[in-house]
Design a protein around this motif. Structure first.
Motif: not given
Length: 243
Positions: A158-166, A169-179
């Motif tokens: 959404t653009g509101e994520e805390d991108f100071k996090r890895p 990790d954001i993609l996997e834990k918040d959006y179930m998208t595994v790189a």
């Protein structure tokens, strides 16, 4: 540290000067990017000509152990950051594994229309906006990489994520998208005015450009990433094994 040369020693003066400089590089007094004594003063202290001292300095500059800037001085080069192609990790994970604390100097999030290259990679319409993440990152001493990432709308950012996090990790834990898969292209280029300004370089300085194409477990594209690295601060190593 005793700065002197034995003029009775049969070893050539420029070799003795080189050996002295190598010892200075290891000394905590000069390590970590600190400046060496002024060239004129050092030559005078060692009782050698400036050309003899410069011969030794130039060799260590060529080897990447020293850096010099006209009108500023000569200092010990900081160890280059290393990245390996094996066991692919996110940038934050790579640096953490090396014990390097990373600082975010800039972080910008916008929604943009993709250019033809990005639209084709994502297989979407060029009229479909994508999230663009720009980050200027480095060590406390200064930035050494500028990242630009574009994400497929499917991911759901959404653009509101805390991108100071890895990021992954954001993609996997918040959006179930595994790189899962990363395909990369490495090239050398000259820094344009924009990138040179970000990386605190003179325009036209050599930089390393790494393009990273990231896919999920189903090999669907999720990220198009551009990384612009200072050439004097980053080394990319490739490990291959013959079967």
């Amino acid at each position: 540290m005793n700065l002197s040369i034995d003029h009775k020693n049969p070893l050539p003066l420029h070799i003795q000067a080189e050996n002295l400089l190598r010892n200075m590089i290891k000394d905590p007094q000069y390590a970590g990017g600190k400046f060496l004594p002024n060239e004129v003063q050092l030559a005078k202290q060692l009782a050698i000509s400036r050309s003899t001292l410069r011969h030794a300095l130039n060799k260590l500059v060529y080897e990447g152990l020293l850096t010099r800037k006209k009108g500023v001085g000569t200092k010990v080069a900081e160890a280059a950051i290393s990245s390996k192609s094996k066991n692919w990790l996110s940038f934050t994970q790579e640096m953490t594994a090396r014990g390097i604390v990373i600082k975010n100097f800039e972080l910008h999030v916008t929604w943009v229309l993709p250019d033809e290259t990005i639209a084709n990679f994502f297989e979407i319409s060029p009229n479909k906006k994508v999230l663009k993440l720009e980050r200027l990152r480095g060590k406390a001493e200064g930035p050494f990489v500028y990242f630009i990432s574009y994400f497929h709308p499917r991911v759901g950012l959404t653009g509101e994520e805390d991108f100071k996090r890895p990021l992954y990790d954001i993609l996997e834990k918040d959006y179930m998208t595994v790189a899962t898969l990363s395909k990369e292209e490495i090239s050398a280029k000259s820094a344009d005015k924009f990138i040179s300004g970000k990386l605190e370089l003179e325009s036209g300085s050599p930089i390393l450009l790494r393009k990273r194409f990231v896919f999920d477990q189903g090999e669907r594209p999720i990220e198009y990433n551009l990384g612009y690295y200072r050439a004097d601060s980053f080394v990319y190593t490739v490990e291959s094994r013959r079967e």
